[in-house]
Design a protein around this motif. Structure first.
Motif, PDB file in Angstrom:
ATOM      1  N   ILE A  95       1.073  -1.519  -0.494  1.00 10.99           N
ATOM      2  CA  ILE A  95      -0.244  -0.129  -0.200  1.00 10.99           C
ATOM      3  C   ILE A  95       0.776   1.234   0.012  1.00 10.99           C
ATOM      4  CG2 ILE A  95      -1.468   1.362   1.424  1.00 10.99           C
ATOM      5  CD1 ILE A  95      -2.615  -1.311   2.099  1.00 10.99           C
ATOM      6  N   MET A  96       1.914   1.029   0.700  1.00 12.69           N
ATOM      7  CA  MET A  96       2.785   2.012   1.322  1.00 12.69           C
ATOM      8  C   MET A  96       3.734   2.458  -0.701  1.00 12.69           C
ATOM      9  SD  MET A  96       1.516   3.681   3.844  1.00 12.69           S
ATOM     10  CE  MET A  96       2.319   5.195   3.490  1.00 12.69           C
ATOM     11  N   GLN A  97       4.171   2.020  -0.687  1.00 10.99           N
ATOM     12  CA  GLN A  97       5.096   1.708  -2.230  1.00 10.99           C
ATOM     13  C   GLN A  97       4.280   2.384  -2.966  1.00 10.99           C
ATOM     14  OE1 GLN A  97       6.468  -2.117  -2.179  1.00 10.99           O
ATOM     15  NE2 GLN A  97       7.881  -2.003  -0.530  1.00 10.99           N
ATOM     16  N   ILE A  98       2.738   1.946  -3.112  1.00 10.14           N
ATOM     17  CA  ILE A  98       2.131   1.898  -4.266  1.00 10.14           C
ATOM     18  C   ILE A  98       2.044   3.552  -4.017  1.00 10.14           C
ATOM     19  CG2 ILE A  98       0.107   1.859  -5.089  1.00 10.14           C
ATOM     20  CD1 ILE A  98      -0.007  -1.012  -4.723  1.00 10.14           C
ATOM     21  N   ALA A  99       1.138   3.954  -2.823  1.00 14.71           N
ATOM     22  CA  ALA A  99       1.226   5.944  -2.737  1.00 14.71           C
ATOM     23  C   ALA A  99       2.104   6.452  -2.764  1.00 14.71           C
ATOM     24  CB  ALA A  99       0.719   5.829  -1.283  1.00 14.71           C
ATOM     25  N   VAL A 100       3.349   6.165  -1.820  1.00 18.09           N
ATOM     26  CA  VAL A 100       4.833   6.813  -2.439  1.00 18.09           C
ATOM     27  C   VAL A 100       5.684   7.082  -3.807  1.00 18.09           C
ATOM     28  CG1 VAL A 100       7.060   6.562  -2.543  1.00 18.09           C
ATOM     29  CG2 VAL A 100       5.689   6.563   0.024  1.00 18.09           C
ATOM     30  N   ALA A 101       4.983   6.148  -4.980  1.00 15.54           N
ATOM     31  CA  ALA A 101       5.255   6.234  -6.421  1.00 15.54           C
ATOM     32  C   ALA A 101       3.888   7.085  -7.375  1.00 15.54           C
ATOM     33  CB  ALA A 101       4.575   4.795  -7.095  1.00 15.54           C
ATOM     34  N   ILE A 102       2.288   6.979  -6.446  1.00 12.17           N
ATOM     35  CA  ILE A 102       1.866   7.644  -7.317  1.00 12.17           C
ATOM     36  C   ILE A 102       1.941   9.624  -6.902  1.00 12.17           C
ATOM     37  CG2 ILE A 102      -0.791   8.119  -7.457  1.00 12.17           C
ATOM     38  CD1 ILE A 102      -1.244   5.690  -6.567  1.00 12.17           C
ATOM     39  N   PHE A 103       2.701   9.251  -6.144  1.00 10.35           N
ATOM     40  CA  PHE A 103       2.881  10.908  -4.845  1.00 10.35           C
ATOM     41  C   PHE A 103       3.989  11.486  -5.530  1.00 10.35           C
ATOM     42  CE2 PHE A 103       6.005  12.845  -1.879  1.00 10.35           C
ATOM     43  CZ  PHE A 103       4.817  14.175  -1.978  1.00 10.35           C
ATOM     44  N   LEU A 104       5.366  10.181  -6.454  1.00 14.87           N
ATOM     45  CA  LEU A 104       5.835  10.704  -6.932  1.00 14.87           C
ATOM     46  C   LEU A 104       5.818  11.026  -8.067  1.00 14.87           C
ATOM     47  CD1 LEU A 104       8.904   8.660  -5.862  1.00 14.87           C
ATOM     48  CD2 LEU A 104       8.173  10.952  -5.647  1.00 14.87           C
ATOM     49  N   THR A 105       5.060  10.362  -9.087  1.00 14.54           N
ATOM     50  CA  THR A 105       4.912  11.305 -10.413  1.00 14.54           C
ATOM     51  C   THR A 105       3.693  12.260 -10.847  1.00 14.54           C
ATOM     52  OG1 THR A 105       3.173   9.694 -10.246  1.00 14.54           O
ATOM     53  CG2 THR A 105       4.584   8.584 -10.899  1.00 14.54           C
ATOM     54  N   GLU A 106       2.511  12.431  -9.184  1.00 10.00           N
ATOM     55  CA  GLU A 106       1.853  13.946  -9.384  1.00 10.00           C
ATOM     56  C   GLU A 106       2.640  15.323  -9.170  1.00 10.00           C
ATOM     57  OE1 GLU A 106      -0.937  14.084 -10.419  1.00 10.00           O
ATOM     58  OE2 GLU A 106      -0.771  11.511 -10.733  1.00 10.00           O
ATOM     59  N   ILE A 107       3.797  14.542  -8.063  1.00 10.66           N
ATOM     60  CA  ILE A 107       5.025  15.782  -8.359  1.00 10.66           C
ATOM     61  C   ILE A 107       5.154  17.188  -9.396  1.00 10.66           C
ATOM     62  CG2 ILE A 107       6.828  16.292  -6.981  1.00 10.66           C
ATOM     63  CD1 ILE A 107       6.581  14.478  -5.056  1.00 10.66           C
ATOM     64  N   LYS A 108       4.639  18.455  -9.216  1.00  7.50           N
ATOM     65  CA  LYS A 108       5.116  18.984 -10.615  1.00  7.50           C
ATOM     66  C   LYS A 108       6.392  18.989 -10.620  1.00  7.50           C
ATOM     67  CE  LYS A 108       0.841  18.385 -11.644  1.00  7.50           C
ATOM     68  NZ  LYS A 108       0.587  17.560 -13.128  1.00  7.50           N
ATOM     69  N   ASN A 110      10.860  19.239 -10.525  1.00  6.37           N
ATOM     70  CA  ASN A 110      11.432  18.146 -11.066  1.00  6.37           C
ATOM     71  C   ASN A 110      12.702  18.175 -10.123  1.00  6.37           C
ATOM     72  OD1 ASN A 110      10.350  17.382 -13.256  1.00  6.37           O
ATOM     73  ND2 ASN A 110      11.646  18.694 -14.629  1.00  6.37           N
ATOM     74  N   LEU A 111      12.717  19.172  -9.299  1.00  2.00           N
ATOM     75  CA  LEU A 111      13.602  18.725  -7.939  1.00  2.00           C
ATOM     76  C   LEU A 111      13.099  18.836  -6.848  1.00  2.00           C
ATOM     77  CD1 LEU A 111      16.624  20.288  -7.291  1.00  2.00           C
ATOM     78  CD2 LEU A 111      15.745  22.304  -6.517  1.00  2.00           C
ATOM     79  N   PHE A 112      11.996  19.500  -6.417  1.00  7.35           N
ATOM     80  CA  PHE A 112      11.749  18.395  -5.186  1.00  7.35           C
ATOM     81  C   PHE A 112      11.484  16.310  -5.172  1.00  7.35           C
ATOM     82  CE2 PHE A 112       7.923  17.618  -2.555  1.00  7.35           C
ATOM     83  CZ  PHE A 112       8.559  17.705  -1.828  1.00  7.35           C
ATOM     84  N   ARG A 113      10.688  16.579  -6.485  1.00  8.67           N
ATOM     85  CA  ARG A 113      10.455  14.653  -6.613  1.00  8.67           C
ATOM     86  C   ARG A 113      11.974  14.190  -6.884  1.00  8.67           C
ATOM     87  NH1 ARG A 113       8.875  13.502 -12.694  1.00  8.67           N
ATOM     88  NH2 ARG A 113       7.088  15.073 -11.902  1.00  8.67           N
ATOM     89  N   LYS A 114      12.920  14.862  -7.039  1.00 12.45           N
ATOM     90  CA  LYS A 114      14.994  13.382  -7.267  1.00 12.45           C
ATOM     91  C   LYS A 114      14.817  13.931  -5.932  1.00 12.45           C
ATOM     92  CE  LYS A 114      15.683  15.344 -12.092  1.00 12.45           C
ATOM     93  NZ  LYS A 114      16.868  15.651 -12.702  1.00 12.45           N
ATOM     94  N   VAL A 115      14.670  15.058  -4.934  1.00 16.02           N
ATOM     95  CA  VAL A 115      15.002  15.638  -3.916  1.00 16.02           C
ATOM     96  C   VAL A 115      14.827  13.889  -2.753  1.00 16.02           C
ATOM     97  CG1 VAL A 115      15.393  16.672  -1.191  1.00 16.02           C
ATOM     98  CG2 VAL A 115      16.007  17.433  -3.429  1.00 16.02           C
ATOM     99  N   THR A 116      13.313  14.101  -2.946  1.00 21.10           N
ATOM    100  CA  THR A 116      12.222  13.305  -2.316  1.00 21.10           C
ATOM    101  C   THR A 116      12.321  11.659  -2.397  1.00 21.10           C
ATOM    102  OG1 THR A 116      10.742  15.456  -2.403  1.00 21.10           O
ATOM    103  CG2 THR A 116       9.994  12.820  -1.666  1.00 21.10           C
ATOM    104  N   GLN A 117      12.590  11.723  -3.648  1.00 22.13           N
ATOM    105  CA  GLN A 117      13.052  10.152  -4.199  1.00 22.13           C
ATOM    106  C   GLN A 117      13.894   9.637  -3.478  1.00 22.13           C
ATOM    107  OE1 GLN A 117      12.610   9.381  -8.389  1.00 22.13           O
ATOM    108  NE2 GLN A 117      12.752   6.942  -8.008  1.00 22.13           N
ATOM    109  N   SER A 118      15.336  10.582  -3.518  1.00 17.46           N
ATOM    110  CA  SER A 118      16.570  10.127  -3.186  1.00 17.46           C
ATOM    111  C   SER A 118      16.828   9.880  -1.593  1.00 17.46           C
ATOM    112  CB  SER A 118      17.883  10.724  -3.456  1.00 17.46           C
ATOM    113  OG  SER A 118      17.833  11.367  -4.761  1.00 17.46           O
ATOM    114  N   VAL A 119      16.333  10.727  -1.042  1.00 17.71           N
ATOM    115  CA  VAL A 119      15.935  10.262   0.270  1.00 17.71           C
ATOM    116  C   VAL A 119      14.931   9.477   0.940  1.00 17.71           C
ATOM    117  CG1 VAL A 119      14.375  11.622   2.488  1.00 17.71           C
ATOM    118  CG2 VAL A 119      16.192  13.501   1.258  1.00 17.71           C
ATOM    119  N   MET A 120      13.967   8.852   0.039  1.00 12.52           N
ATOM    120  CA  MET A 120      12.703   8.016   0.532  1.00 12.52           C
ATOM    121  C   MET A 120      14.622   6.483   0.255  1.00 12.52           C
ATOM    122  SD  MET A 120       9.718   9.189  -0.359  1.00 12.52           S
ATOM    123  CE  MET A 120       8.536   7.553   0.904  1.00 12.52           C
ATOM    124  N   PHE A 121      15.219   7.091  -0.069  1.00 15.18           N
ATOM    125  CA  PHE A 121      16.085   5.332  -1.240  1.00 15.18           C
ATOM    126  C   PHE A 121      16.669   5.195  -0.837  1.00 15.18           C
ATOM    127  CE2 PHE A 121      15.677   3.029  -4.867  1.00 15.18           C
ATOM    128  CZ  PHE A 121      17.177   2.246  -4.976  1.00 15.18           C
TER     129      PHE A 121
END
Length: 310
Positions: A95-108, A110-121
């Motif tokens: 559930i959480m992985q799908i929610a996070v993936a959808i959240f990342l795709t909806e972020i407009k 690009n810089l915030f998306r990359k930073v967020t994904q790196s921190v979570m990874f």
């Protein structure tokens, strides 16, 4: 005559694809040496192992190792713990992985998306040994962050390492924290593969962001979801030894809440050098995993054959 034709065609295919087969050879050798050859050690489950005789020379003792395991009173406990922990891990992580993936795709941005994904990874690359140290510094009775905060607020310290009732939640949190970033990447890749024209059509029809998620995104990634869940279910009887051992260690006060098949096997091997019982537990675990994945795959095939693994 027909056999000769098939034989000739086979060798023609080998010659035609020889470069691909050569590239495949290291992986085949690796799998044979480290996956299939060690399987011969399961005969230890039916032997009374001794150092003098070794694996092949030790005397046979039938099912005595299995009897000892089941009569020890721990078989039911560790099997239950292993299954329940893995079930909740699969549900929450999916559930959480799908929610996070959808959240990342909806972020407009690009810089915030990359930073967020790196921190979570990042937590995925942290060793469970280090996570165990982090957990101790958070949960320690004398020096832990939580207890220091509680006493500062005038409360009473909590002895996390003597009360097992807290540990299902603690283990769930650390498992989620460490794996959600890596797991979301697989779903993120699946979402990125969805044809954008479908989203455009939904937007034209008046669908808002939540309607697009529930009526386009989730249905489109369902095959990926089913395959990943099937792969997870295949290991439902295998506890994450690194996590359980490094977070709990040899704390007997927590065994009723945290002991799983893998940690019991490890203790049987280390504390008593009982190689036979350890092998018996491992075989018991593997057979249960095999039965589970075959049964679940058959159920999936019955309802949607294209989603099945085999």
């Amino acid at each position: 005559m027909i056999k000769n034709v098939y034989k000739n065609n086979f060798w023609k295919d080998v010659a035609k694809n020889r470069m691909f087969l050569i590239l495949l050879l290291p992986a085949v050798i690796y799998t044979l040496l480290f996956a299939y050859y060690p399987m011969t050690g399961i005969i230890m489950a039916f032997k009374k192992y001794n150092y003098a005789g070794g694996i092949w020379g030790s005397p046979w003792n039938g099912f005595e190792n299995f009897k000892f395991f089941f009569k020890s009173g721990q078989a039911g406990l560790v099997t239950r713990n292993t299954v329940l922990y893995n079930l909740i891990f699969i549900v929450v992580n999916t559930i959480m992985q799908i929610a996070v993936a959808i959240f990342l795709t909806e972020i407009k941005g690009n810089l915030f998306r990359k930073v967020t994904q790196s921190v979570m990874f990042l937590p995925y690359f942290i060793s469970w040994v280090v996570v165990g140290i982090i957990a101790f510094n958070i949960l320690s009775y004398d020096y832990g962050f939580i207890n220091n905060f509680v006493t500062m607020m005038g409360g009473t310290k909590i002895s996390f390492y003597t009360k097992g009732k807290y540990w299902p939640f603690i283990l769930l949190f650390f498992n989620f924290w460490k794996n959600v970033g890596y797991g979301s990447v697989l779903y993120l890749a699946s979402i990125m593969g969805i044809d954008t024209s479908i989203y455009e059509a939904a937007t034209i029809d008046g669908a808002n962001v939540f309607q697009r998620i529930f009526h386009v995104t989730i249905p489109m990634i369902r095959p990926t979801m089913v395959i990943l869940i099937l792969l997870s279910v295949g290991g439902i009887f295998k506890g994450n030894f690194d996590m359980f051992y490094n977070l709990v260690g040899s704390n007997g006060l927590l065994y009723n809440y945290t002991d799983v098949i893998d940690t019991l096997t490890f203790r049987a091997l280390i504390s008593s050098n009982d190689f036979g019982m350890s092998a018996a537990i491992g075989l018991y675990q593997s057979v249960l995993c095999f039965i589970t994945i075959v049964a679940v795959n058959k159920i999936v095939r019955h309802y949607e054959a294209s989603y099945a693994l085999f």
